[in-house]
Write an enzyme that holds these catalytic residues in place. Structure first.
Site, PDB file in Angstrom:
ATOM      1  N   CYS A 130      -7.826  -3.363  -8.894  1.00 29.05           N
ATOM      2  CA  CYS A 130      -6.524  -3.483  -8.191  1.00 29.05           C
ATOM      3  C   CYS A 130      -5.437  -2.615  -8.161  1.00 29.05           C
ATOM      4  O   CYS A 130      -4.963  -2.535  -9.443  1.00 29.05           O
ATOM      5  CB  CYS A 130      -6.079  -5.006  -8.314  1.00 29.05           C
ATOM      6  SG  CYS A 130      -4.805  -5.725  -7.624  1.00 29.05           S
TER       7      CYS A 130
ATOM      8  N   CYS B 277      -2.385  -4.306  -9.984  1.00 25.68           N
ATOM      9  CA  CYS B 277      -2.554  -4.474 -11.360  1.00 25.68           C
ATOM     10  C   CYS B 277      -2.309  -3.208 -12.220  1.00 25.68           C
ATOM     11  O   CYS B 277      -1.618  -3.209 -13.203  1.00 25.68           O
ATOM     12  CB  CYS B 277      -3.878  -5.010 -11.706  1.00 25.68           C
ATOM     13  SG  CYS B 277      -4.192  -6.737 -11.389  1.00 25.68           S
TER      14      CYS B 277
ATOM     15  N   ASP C 169       8.165  -0.536  -1.348  1.00 27.00           N
ATOM     16  CA  ASP C 169       6.747  -0.386  -0.709  1.00 27.00           C
ATOM     17  C   ASP C 169       6.806   0.988  -0.026  1.00 27.00           C
ATOM     18  O   ASP C 169       7.955   1.772  -0.001  1.00 27.00           O
ATOM     19  CB  ASP C 169       7.063  -1.337   0.670  1.00 27.00           C
ATOM     20  CG  ASP C 169       5.761  -1.404   1.100  1.00 27.00           C
ATOM     21  OD1 ASP C 169       5.164  -2.662   1.289  1.00 27.00           O
ATOM     22  OD2 ASP C 169       5.020  -0.415   1.905  1.00 27.00           O
TER      23      ASP C 169
ATOM     24  N   HIS D 277      -3.150 -11.244 -11.894  1.00 28.93           N
ATOM     25  CA  HIS D 277      -3.878 -10.802 -10.702  1.00 28.93           C
ATOM     26  C   HIS D 277      -4.070 -12.351  -9.920  1.00 28.93           C
ATOM     27  O   HIS D 277      -4.947 -13.339 -10.784  1.00 28.93           O
ATOM     28  CB  HIS D 277      -5.150 -10.249 -10.885  1.00 28.93           C
ATOM     29  CG  HIS D 277      -5.840  -9.999  -9.705  1.00 28.93           C
ATOM     30  ND1 HIS D 277      -5.265  -8.937  -8.833  1.00 28.93           N
ATOM     31  CD2 HIS D 277      -6.632 -10.684  -8.917  1.00 28.93           C
ATOM     32  CE1 HIS D 277      -6.191  -8.888  -7.742  1.00 28.93           C
ATOM     33  NE2 HIS D 277      -6.871 -10.027  -7.855  1.00 28.93           N
TER      34      HIS D 277
ATOM     35  N   ASN E 228       2.011 -12.199   3.496  1.00 35.25           N
ATOM     36  CA  ASN E 228       0.752 -12.125   4.111  1.00 35.25           C
ATOM     37  C   ASN E 228      -0.429 -12.656   3.461  1.00 35.25           C
ATOM     38  O   ASN E 228      -0.455 -12.408   1.963  1.00 35.25           O
ATOM     39  CB  ASN E 228       0.284 -10.666   4.481  1.00 35.25           C
ATOM     40  CG  ASN E 228       1.198  -9.890   5.519  1.00 35.25           C
ATOM     41  OD1 ASN E 228       1.652 -10.638   6.565  1.00 35.25           O
ATOM     42  ND2 ASN E 228       1.687  -8.871   5.388  1.00 35.25           N
TER      43      ASN E 228
ATOM     44  N   HIS F 277      -3.554  -8.717  -3.815  1.00 39.91           N
ATOM     45  CA  HIS F 277      -2.924  -9.288  -5.149  1.00 39.91           C
ATOM     46  C   HIS F 277      -1.481  -9.864  -4.560  1.00 39.91           C
ATOM     47  O   HIS F 277      -1.077  -9.261  -3.686  1.00 39.91           O
ATOM     48  CB  HIS F 277      -2.798  -7.939  -5.936  1.00 39.91           C
ATOM     49  CG  HIS F 277      -2.023  -8.285  -6.940  1.00 39.91           C
ATOM     50  ND1 HIS F 277      -2.494  -8.068  -8.392  1.00 39.91           N
ATOM     51  CD2 HIS F 277      -0.954  -8.736  -7.314  1.00 39.91           C
ATOM     52  CE1 HIS F 277      -1.393  -8.332  -9.510  1.00 39.91           C
ATOM     53  NE2 HIS F 277      -0.392  -8.940  -8.852  1.00 39.91           N
TER      54      HIS F 277
ATOM     55  N   HIS G 215       1.482 -10.863  -3.319  1.00 36.39           N
ATOM     56  CA  HIS G 215       3.012 -10.125  -3.162  1.00 36.39           C
ATOM     57  C   HIS G 215       3.787 -10.778  -2.146  1.00 36.39           C
ATOM     58  O   HIS G 215       3.504 -11.125  -1.086  1.00 36.39           O
ATOM     59  CB  HIS G 215       2.643  -8.685  -3.004  1.00 36.39           C
ATOM     60  CG  HIS G 215       2.043  -8.332  -1.641  1.00 36.39           C
ATOM     61  ND1 HIS G 215       0.551  -8.350  -1.833  1.00 36.39           N
ATOM     62  CD2 HIS G 215       2.435  -7.840  -0.497  1.00 36.39           C
ATOM     63  CE1 HIS G 215       0.122  -7.998  -0.544  1.00 36.39           C
ATOM     64  NE2 HIS G 215       1.112  -7.618   0.464  1.00 36.39           N
TER      65      HIS G 215
ATOM     66  N   HIS H  84       6.933  -9.697   0.291  1.00 37.70           N
ATOM     67  CA  HIS H  84       7.850  -8.570   0.947  1.00 37.70           C
ATOM     68  C   HIS H  84       9.287  -9.050   1.100  1.00 37.70           C
ATOM     69  O   HIS H  84       9.551 -10.008   1.588  1.00 37.70           O
ATOM     70  CB  HIS H  84       7.408  -8.175   2.485  1.00 37.70           C
ATOM     71  CG  HIS H  84       5.678  -7.640   2.394  1.00 37.70           C
ATOM     72  ND1 HIS H  84       5.509  -6.220   2.623  1.00 37.70           N
ATOM     73  CD2 HIS H  84       4.729  -8.257   2.370  1.00 37.70           C
ATOM     74  CE1 HIS H  84       4.290  -5.997   2.737  1.00 37.70           C
ATOM     75  NE2 HIS H  84       3.610  -7.227   2.700  1.00 37.70           N
TER      76      HIS H  84
HETATM   77  P1  DGP Z   1       0.239  -6.417   2.846  1.00 39.34           P
HETATM   78  O1  DGP Z   1      -0.222  -6.054   4.278  1.00 39.34           O
HETATM   79  O2  DGP Z   1       0.910  -7.690   3.084  1.00 39.34           O
HETATM   80  O3  DGP Z   1      -0.928  -6.377   2.180  1.00 39.34           O
HETATM   81  O4  DGP Z   1       0.980  -5.254   2.328  1.00 39.34           O
HETATM   82  C1  DGP Z   1       0.574  -4.140   1.251  1.00 39.34           C
HETATM   83  C2  DGP Z   1       1.866  -3.420   1.265  1.00 39.34           C
HETATM   84  O5  DGP Z   1       1.523  -2.690   0.043  1.00 39.34           O
HETATM   85  C3  DGP Z   1       2.043  -2.199   2.318  1.00 39.34           C
HETATM   86  O6  DGP Z   1       3.290  -2.615   2.907  1.00 39.34           O
HETATM   87  C4  DGP Z   1       1.981  -1.120   1.700  1.00 39.34           C
HETATM   88  C5  DGP Z   1       2.165  -1.341   0.318  1.00 39.34           C
HETATM   89  N1  DGP Z   1       1.467  -0.510  -0.709  1.00 39.34           N
HETATM   90  C6  DGP Z   1       0.164  -0.233  -0.666  1.00 39.34           C
HETATM   91  N2  DGP Z   1      -0.353   0.394  -1.933  1.00 39.34           N
HETATM   92  C7  DGP Z   1       0.669   0.836  -2.533  1.00 39.34           C
HETATM   93  C8  DGP Z   1       1.071   1.410  -3.577  1.00 39.34           C
HETATM   94  O7  DGP Z   1       0.191   1.933  -4.352  1.00 39.34           O
HETATM   95  N3  DGP Z   1       2.432   1.533  -3.945  1.00 39.34           N
HETATM   96  C9  DGP Z   1       3.465   1.200  -3.436  1.00 39.34           C
HETATM   97  N4  DGP Z   1       4.781   1.319  -3.808  1.00 39.34           N
HETATM   98  N5  DGP Z   1       3.373   0.539  -2.290  1.00 39.34           N
HETATM   99  C10 DGP Z   1       2.028   0.274  -1.884  1.00 39.34           C
END
Ligand code: DGP
Length: 133
Positions: free
Chosen positions: A6, A9, A32, A48, A87, A98, A100, A102
């Site tokens: 992940c 993680c 993000d 996780h 989401n 994982h 989260h 926003h």
């Molecule tokens: P969701 O669609 O709700 O699963 O959004 C996941 C968000 O995570 C997406 O807006 C892009 C962000 N994201 C994915 N991988 C990484 C990463 O490695 N670093 C950062 N900072 N953000 C990430």
């Protein structure tokens, strides 16, 4: 409670460099990498859980959401307001499995019902019609 495959993680463990906004023993908040708004920060539990409906203990959920205010203060969006987005699963297009939250802010966002939801919401009138009865 970590999943070695992940990405979040790995961020929680400091294995991937990221722009950390806030961190304590239970959660970490970071920007993000694909921001949708001038402020777009993600808050995750360090343990996780695949999503908010993955039997997450109440204290973890409480701590996660208590962190929202801290992030809003750090980012300077508390006064003007902001939006939270969690989401959950396939139909919500959750891309990272994982949990989260926003935190979106730094400008005016349309209300969800002002947006064009496309063909997936062609039954919206039906839903509204039936709920109005
Ligand atoms: P969701 O669609 O709700 O699963 O959004 C996941 C968000 O995570 C997406 O807006 C892009 C962000 N994201 C994915 N991988 C990484 C990463 O490695 N670093 C950062 N900072 N953000 C990430």
């Amino acid at each position: 409670m970590h999943d070695e495959n992940c990405i979040f993680c790995k961020i929680a463990k400091g294995e991937i460099p990221t722009s950390v906004v806030y961190e304590d023993d239970k959660v970490i908040a970071f920007d993000d990498m694909e921001p949708l708004m001038p402020v777009h920060t993600l808050i995750i539990p360090k343990d996780h859980y695949s999503d908010v409906a993955d039997n997450v203990p109440e204290d973890v959920l409480g701590h996660l959401f208590a962190t929202v205010q801290k992030v809003a203060d750090i980012k300077g969006i508390h006064e003007d307001g902001f939006r939270l987005l969690v989401n959950t699963g396939e139909n919500a297009s959750q891309s990272v499995r994982h949990l989260h939250v926003h935190v979106l802010g730094g400008g005016l966002m349309p209300r969800p019902n002002d947006q064009d939801w496309g063909t997936s919401a062609t039954n919206a009138a039906e839903i509204h019609g039936s709920s109005a009865e």
